[in-house]
Write a protein that holds these residues in place. Structure first.
Motif, mmCIF file in Angstrom:
data_model
loop_
_atom_site.group_PDB
_atom_site.id
_atom_site.type_symbol
_atom_site.label_atom_id
_atom_site.label_comp_id
_atom_site.label_asym_id
_atom_site.label_seq_id
_atom_site.Cartn_x
_atom_site.Cartn_y
_atom_site.Cartn_z
ATOM 1 N N SER A 1 -1.988 2.066 4.963
ATOM 2 C CA SER A 1 -0.993 2.890 4.275
ATOM 3 C C SER A 1 0.407 2.580 4.798
ATOM 4 C CB SER A 1 -1.311 4.370 4.496
ATOM 5 O OG SER A 1 -0.314 5.186 3.926
ATOM 6 N N ASN B 1 0.875 -1.179 0.000
ATOM 7 C CA ASN B 1 0.000 0.000 0.000
ATOM 8 C C ASN B 1 0.906 1.220 0.000
ATOM 9 O OD1 ASN B 1 -1.791 2.087 0.425
ATOM 10 N ND2 ASN B 1 -2.992 0.996 1.965
ATOM 11 N N ASN C 1 -5.900 3.858 3.936
ATOM 12 C CA ASN C 1 -5.899 2.494 4.459
ATOM 13 C C ASN C 1 -6.826 1.603 3.640
ATOM 14 O OD1 ASN C 1 -4.155 3.208 6.554
ATOM 15 N ND2 ASN C 1 -5.843 3.820 7.880
ATOM 16 N N THR D 1 -1.914 6.759 0.552
ATOM 17 C CA THR D 1 -2.159 7.359 1.861
ATOM 18 C C THR D 1 -3.474 6.904 2.479
ATOM 19 O OG1 THR D 1 -3.230 9.296 0.851
ATOM 20 C CG2 THR D 1 -0.844 9.417 1.216
#
Length: 221
Positions: A175, A103, A108, A106
């Motif tokens: 993130s 990931n 989640n 920014t």
């Protein structure tokens, strides 16, 4: 005996990223009887990004008599692995690749869906034996995508060991998170209680596609 994996554009691991757009509006207004109030200033809204990506694809790890024909490639947008090709010659052959799902955005994320294709085995010709060959091969294939907990290594008996756990829906990828993955295709070895009927002719295999659908993880945990 040879088992061939067809090179097929549909044979791919596809990671689908849903774009999340956030718009923010800021406004300030003042007024009074006959007085003008001026307010000067600036504001900044930090950009948010959605980037779930494949990265760091390894070389193939082969066991038995497996022969690599071509390696998979990561697409330009880093959301797809495709076009790997291998020949298996006998039971116990396998091929595996390690890579990462990261990931790099920014926002989640969580794994909201896992979609696996239906593996299709096809014998050569239209004979009864071709159908029998195909059925026997498909019954003894093992195709997995898992989290890799440690680097592959050989034990004292020269057996390749992979420590891994299953991927599951609702797995979190916040993130900055990076998950080590291992993809393995194996033609099973016979055991004491099982005898594998090896095909008399080549068998091609398709439908080796897996899609991982990630969505926003609003809770962040």
């Amino acid at each position: 005996m040879k088992i061939r994996i067809k090179k097929d554009n549909n044979n791919k691991i596809q990671l689908i990223a849903f774009l999340i757009v956030i718009s923010v509006a800021l406004g300030i207004g003042y007024s009074a009887m006959s007085t003008t109030l001026s307010i000067n200033g600036t504001a900044k809204v930090e950009g948010m990004s959605w980037r779930i990506e494949f990265q760091n694809l390894s070389d193939a790890v082969l066991t038995g008599s497996a022969e690599k024909v071509s390696d998979p490639v990561i697409s330009e947008d880093m959301t797809e692995l495709s076009s790997y090709n291998v020949n298996f010659l006998e039971p116990g052959d396998s091929i595996s690749y390690t890579f990462q799902i990261a990931n790099n955005g920014t926002i989640n994320a969580k794994l909201s869906e896992i979609i696996k294709g239906s593996i299709i085995c096809e014998g050569y010709g239209n004979s009864v034996q071709a159908t029998t060959d195909a059925n026997n091969v498909c019954a003894n294939l093992e195709y997995t995508l898992k989290y890799q907990e440690e680097e592959p290594h050989y034990d004292d008996n020269y057996t390749l060991i992979n420590s891994s756990t299953n991927i599951e829906v609702n797995d979190i990828l916040n993130s900055g998170d990076v998950k080590n993955m291992i993809l393995t295709l194996k033609y099973k070895s016979p055991t004491d209680s099982t005898t594998i009927e090896e095909p008399e002719d080549d068998v091609s295999i398709s439908g080796l596609d897996i899609k991982l659908v990630y969505s926003q993880n609003k809770n962040g945990n």
